[in-house]
Design a protein around this motif. Structure first.
Motif, PDB file in Angstrom:
ATOM      1  N   THR A   1      31.015  33.342  33.602  1.00  0.00           N
ATOM      2  CA  THR A   1      32.215  33.651  32.818  1.00  0.00           C
ATOM      3  C   THR A   1      32.721  35.056  33.114  1.00  0.00           C
ATOM      4  OG1 THR A   1      31.560  32.147  31.038  1.00  0.00           O
ATOM      5  CG2 THR A   1      33.137  33.878  30.471  1.00  0.00           C
ATOM      6  N   MET A   2      31.816  36.024  33.215  1.00  0.00           N
ATOM      7  CA  MET A   2      32.229  37.397  33.526  1.00  0.00           C
ATOM      8  C   MET A   2      32.869  37.479  34.912  1.00  0.00           C
ATOM      9  SD  MET A   2      29.359  39.985  31.964  1.00  0.00           S
ATOM     10  CE  MET A   2      27.986  39.352  32.925  1.00  0.00           C
ATOM     11  N   ALA A   3      32.284  36.787  35.887  1.00  0.00           N
ATOM     12  CA  ALA A   3      32.831  36.821  37.239  1.00  0.00           C
ATOM     13  C   ALA A   3      34.213  36.176  37.289  1.00  0.00           C
ATOM     14  CB  ALA A   3      31.879  36.124  38.209  1.00  0.00           C
ATOM     15  N   LEU A   4      34.371  35.048  36.591  1.00  0.00           N
ATOM     16  CA  LEU A   4      35.689  34.401  36.519  1.00  0.00           C
ATOM     17  C   LEU A   4      36.737  35.362  35.973  1.00  0.00           C
ATOM     18  CD1 LEU A   4      34.694  30.904  35.085  1.00  0.00           C
ATOM     19  CD2 LEU A   4      35.904  31.272  37.228  1.00  0.00           C
ATOM     20  N   ARG A   5      36.410  36.017  34.875  1.00  0.00           N
ATOM     21  CA  ARG A   5      37.361  36.931  34.234  1.00  0.00           C
ATOM     22  C   ARG A   5      37.683  38.106  35.150  1.00  0.00           C
ATOM     23  NH1 ARG A   5      38.826  38.397  28.937  1.00  0.00           N
ATOM     24  NH2 ARG A   5      40.496  39.916  29.159  1.00  0.00           N
ATOM     25  N   ALA A   6      36.674  38.637  35.831  1.00  0.00           N
ATOM     26  CA  ALA A   6      36.897  39.795  36.698  1.00  0.00           C
ATOM     27  C   ALA A   6      37.829  39.449  37.852  1.00  0.00           C
ATOM     28  CB  ALA A   6      35.561  40.315  37.222  1.00  0.00           C
ATOM     29  N   PHE A   7      37.613  38.300  38.485  1.00  0.00           N
ATOM     30  CA  PHE A   7      38.512  37.900  39.583  1.00  0.00           C
ATOM     31  C   PHE A   7      39.913  37.602  39.050  1.00  0.00           C
ATOM     32  CE2 PHE A   7      34.708  37.239  42.190  1.00  0.00           C
ATOM     33  CZ  PHE A   7      35.173  37.597  43.455  1.00  0.00           C
ATOM     34  N   GLU A   8      39.997  36.910  37.931  1.00  0.00           N
ATOM     35  CA  GLU A   8      41.304  36.576  37.358  1.00  0.00           C
ATOM     36  C   GLU A   8      42.112  37.821  37.023  1.00  0.00           C
ATOM     37  OE1 GLU A   8      40.438  34.131  33.993  1.00  0.00           O
ATOM     38  OE2 GLU A   8      40.775  32.262  35.097  1.00  0.00           O
ATOM     39  N   ASP A   9      41.433  38.836  36.476  1.00  0.00           N
ATOM     40  CA  ASP A   9      42.138  40.021  35.998  1.00  0.00           C
ATOM     41  C   ASP A   9      42.782  40.838  37.103  1.00  0.00           C
ATOM     42  OD1 ASP A   9      41.573  39.352  33.425  1.00  0.00           O
ATOM     43  OD2 ASP A   9      40.057  40.894  33.083  1.00  0.00           O
ATOM     44  N   THR A  10      42.399  40.607  38.353  1.00  0.00           N
ATOM     45  CA  THR A  10      43.058  41.326  39.461  1.00  0.00           C
ATOM     46  C   THR A  10      44.426  40.738  39.781  1.00  0.00           C
ATOM     47  OG1 THR A  10      42.120  39.914  41.214  1.00  0.00           O
ATOM     48  CG2 THR A  10      40.802  41.806  40.496  1.00  0.00           C
ATOM     49  N   GLY A  11      44.678  39.489  39.373  1.00  0.00           N
ATOM     50  CA  GLY A  11      45.934  38.828  39.715  1.00  0.00           C
ATOM     51  C   GLY A  11      46.062  38.517  41.193  1.00  0.00           C
ATOM     52  N   ALA A  12      44.938  38.470  41.913  1.00  0.00           N
ATOM     53  CA  ALA A  12      44.982  38.354  43.367  1.00  0.00           C
ATOM     54  C   ALA A  12      44.967  36.923  43.872  1.00  0.00           C
ATOM     55  CB  ALA A  12      43.802  39.112  43.984  1.00  0.00           C
ATOM     56  N   LEU A  13      44.561  35.967  43.038  1.00  0.00           N
ATOM     57  CA  LEU A  13      44.356  34.603  43.515  1.00  0.00           C
ATOM     58  C   LEU A  13      45.230  33.617  42.752  1.00  0.00           C
ATOM     59  CD1 LEU A  13      40.454  34.742  43.701  1.00  0.00           C
ATOM     60  CD2 LEU A  13      42.046  34.917  45.620  1.00  0.00           C
ATOM     61  N   SER A  14      45.577  32.533  43.423  1.00  0.00           N
ATOM     62  CA  SER A  14      46.384  31.515  42.754  1.00  0.00           C
ATOM     63  C   SER A  14      45.561  30.681  41.788  1.00  0.00           C
ATOM     64  CB  SER A  14      47.035  30.599  43.804  1.00  0.00           C
ATOM     65  OG  SER A  14      46.047  29.978  44.625  1.00  0.00           O
ATOM     66  N   TYR A  15      44.249  30.621  42.022  1.00  0.00           N
ATOM     67  CA  TYR A  15      43.380  29.839  41.136  1.00  0.00           C
ATOM     68  C   TYR A  15      41.974  30.408  41.180  1.00  0.00           C
ATOM     69  CZ  TYR A  15      40.350  26.033  39.506  1.00  0.00           C
ATOM     70  OH  TYR A  15      39.402  25.305  38.853  1.00  0.00           O
ATOM     71  N   VAL A  16      41.365  30.555  39.993  1.00  0.00           N
ATOM     72  CA  VAL A  16      39.948  30.894  39.857  1.00  0.00           C
ATOM     73  C   VAL A  16      39.379  29.959  38.807  1.00  0.00           C
ATOM     74  CG1 VAL A  16      38.236  32.672  39.365  1.00  0.00           C
ATOM     75  CG2 VAL A  16      40.445  33.328  40.338  1.00  0.00           C
ATOM     76  N   GLY A  17      38.306  29.240  39.147  1.00  0.00           N
ATOM     77  CA  GLY A  17      37.757  28.300  38.185  1.00  0.00           C
ATOM     78  C   GLY A  17      36.293  28.007  38.428  1.00  0.00           C
ATOM     79  N   ARG A  18      35.740  27.177  37.558  1.00  0.00           N
ATOM     80  CA  ARG A  18      34.334  26.798  37.676  1.00  0.00           C
ATOM     81  C   ARG A  18      34.129  25.681  38.686  1.00  0.00           C
ATOM     82  NH1 ARG A  18      31.990  29.236  33.083  1.00  0.00           N
ATOM     83  NH2 ARG A  18      33.603  29.833  31.591  1.00  0.00           N
ATOM     84  N   ARG A  19      35.188  24.937  38.983  1.00  0.00           N
ATOM     85  CA  ARG A  19      35.129  23.873  39.974  1.00  0.00           C
ATOM     86  C   ARG A  19      36.334  23.977  40.888  1.00  0.00           C
ATOM     87  NH1 ARG A  19      32.846  21.927  35.455  1.00  0.00           N
ATOM     88  NH2 ARG A  19      34.859  21.684  34.439  1.00  0.00           N
ATOM     89  N   PRO A  20      36.261  23.403  42.099  1.00  0.00           N
ATOM     90  CA  PRO A  20      37.410  23.473  43.015  1.00  0.00           C
ATOM     91  C   PRO A  20      38.645  22.846  42.403  1.00  0.00           C
ATOM     92  CG  PRO A  20      35.452  22.677  44.164  1.00  0.00           C
ATOM     93  CD  PRO A  20      35.118  22.690  42.697  1.00  0.00           C
ATOM     94  N   LEU A  21      39.789  23.351  42.806  1.00  0.00           N
ATOM     95  CA  LEU A  21      41.066  22.780  42.381  1.00  0.00           C
ATOM     96  C   LEU A  21      41.362  21.602  43.298  1.00  0.00           C
ATOM     97  CD1 LEU A  21      43.504  23.109  40.472  1.00  0.00           C
ATOM     98  CD2 LEU A  21      44.569  24.533  42.228  1.00  0.00           C
ATOM     99  N   GLY A  22      41.278  20.393  42.779  1.00  0.00           N
ATOM    100  CA  GLY A  22      41.411  19.218  43.630  1.00  0.00           C
ATOM    101  C   GLY A  22      40.071  18.864  44.250  1.00  0.00           C
ATOM    102  N   ALA A  23      40.116  18.041  45.284  1.00  0.00           N
ATOM    103  CA  ALA A  23      38.884  17.573  45.921  1.00  0.00           C
ATOM    104  C   ALA A  23      38.131  18.710  46.584  1.00  0.00           C
ATOM    105  CB  ALA A  23      39.209  16.483  46.941  1.00  0.00           C
ATOM    106  N   VAL A  24      38.855  19.592  47.258  1.00  0.00           N
ATOM    107  CA  VAL A  24      38.240  20.712  47.975  1.00  0.00           C
ATOM    108  C   VAL A  24      39.075  21.961  47.733  1.00  0.00           C
ATOM    109  CG1 VAL A  24      37.524  21.624  50.215  1.00  0.00           C
ATOM    110  CG2 VAL A  24      37.331  19.178  49.769  1.00  0.00           C
ATOM    111  N   GLY A  25      38.422  23.059  47.377  1.00  0.00           N
ATOM    112  CA  GLY A  25      39.130  24.325  47.217  1.00  0.00           C
ATOM    113  C   GLY A  25      39.134  25.109  48.517  1.00  0.00           C
TER     114      GLY A  25
END
Length: 210
Positions: A97-121
């Protein structure tokens, strides 16, 4: 001299000799205060966004760390749990959870999550925590030690594109539970900031200096 209150309670606990000891401690019917570590509140802003999707897996850990208990080492060969405090969730889930929040807070990525977006991320972050404990010293002091190995994996071909070991050692004055938890927060902030900058660079973006 170490904190007397901790010393008295530690004397009544068994050193961790295996899963049985861990299980017995975790099942103890003693209410414990819960503490939650948070991602750094001042992550640098990327300024632009990469069209990249990152999934972050919970880190693997040893048996003694794969729990919500706070690990303390009075000496190099003995491991105990704090008697009056625990993490709000088990360490792997809390760190994810901490790592997710840290990456999200940079605004650098289109998606950050616990599982891939779609079949393959695009990328996956896989890690292992081998140290996450308070090591007690002399004269009521301690060192919070954190060591994590991270691998950035390209999802399309499962290729490891980057690997790095991150570590932090934070000295703290005092062995009260809140003092130790604050030390864990400092160590986690340090490692998370370094890991996020490294991970984004591996995906093609360098964060501005903080």
């Amino acid at each position: 001299m170490k904190n007397a209150r901790l010393g008295v309670v530690f004397a009544s606990l068994l050193a961790l000799g295996g899963c049985g000891a861990v299980s017995a401690l975790n099942k103890a019917a003693i209410p414990l205060d819960a503490y939650e570590l948070r991602a750094p509140s001042d992550m640098p802003q990327a300024g632009r966004s990469l069209n990249r999707a990152l999934s972050i897996e919970p880190p693997t850990t040893s048996g003694a760390l794969d729990t919500d208990r706070i690990l303390v080492k009075p000496n190099p060969v003995q491991s105990l749990y704090l008697p009056d405090g625990r993490w709000a969730s088990e360490l792997p889930a809390m760190w994810q959870t901490m790592a997710l929040r840290a990456f999200e807070d940079t605004g650098a990525l289109s998606y950050v999550g616990r599982r891939p977006l779609g079949a393959v991320g695009d990328f996956a972050l896989i890690s292992e925590i081998t140290d996450f404990q308070a090591e007690l010293g002399d004269d009521d002091t301690a060192t919070i030690r954190l060591r994590l190995t991270a691998r950035l994996v390209r999802e399309s071909d499962a290729r490891v594109v980057a690997r790095r070991v991150f570590s932090a050692a934070v000295p703290v004055e005092g062995t009260e539970t809140l003092t130790l938890v604050n030390g864990f927060n400092v160590a986690s902030d340090e490692v998370l900031a370094e890991m996020v900058a490294w991970g984004l660079q591996g995906m093609g973006l360098r964060l501005p200096a903080s």
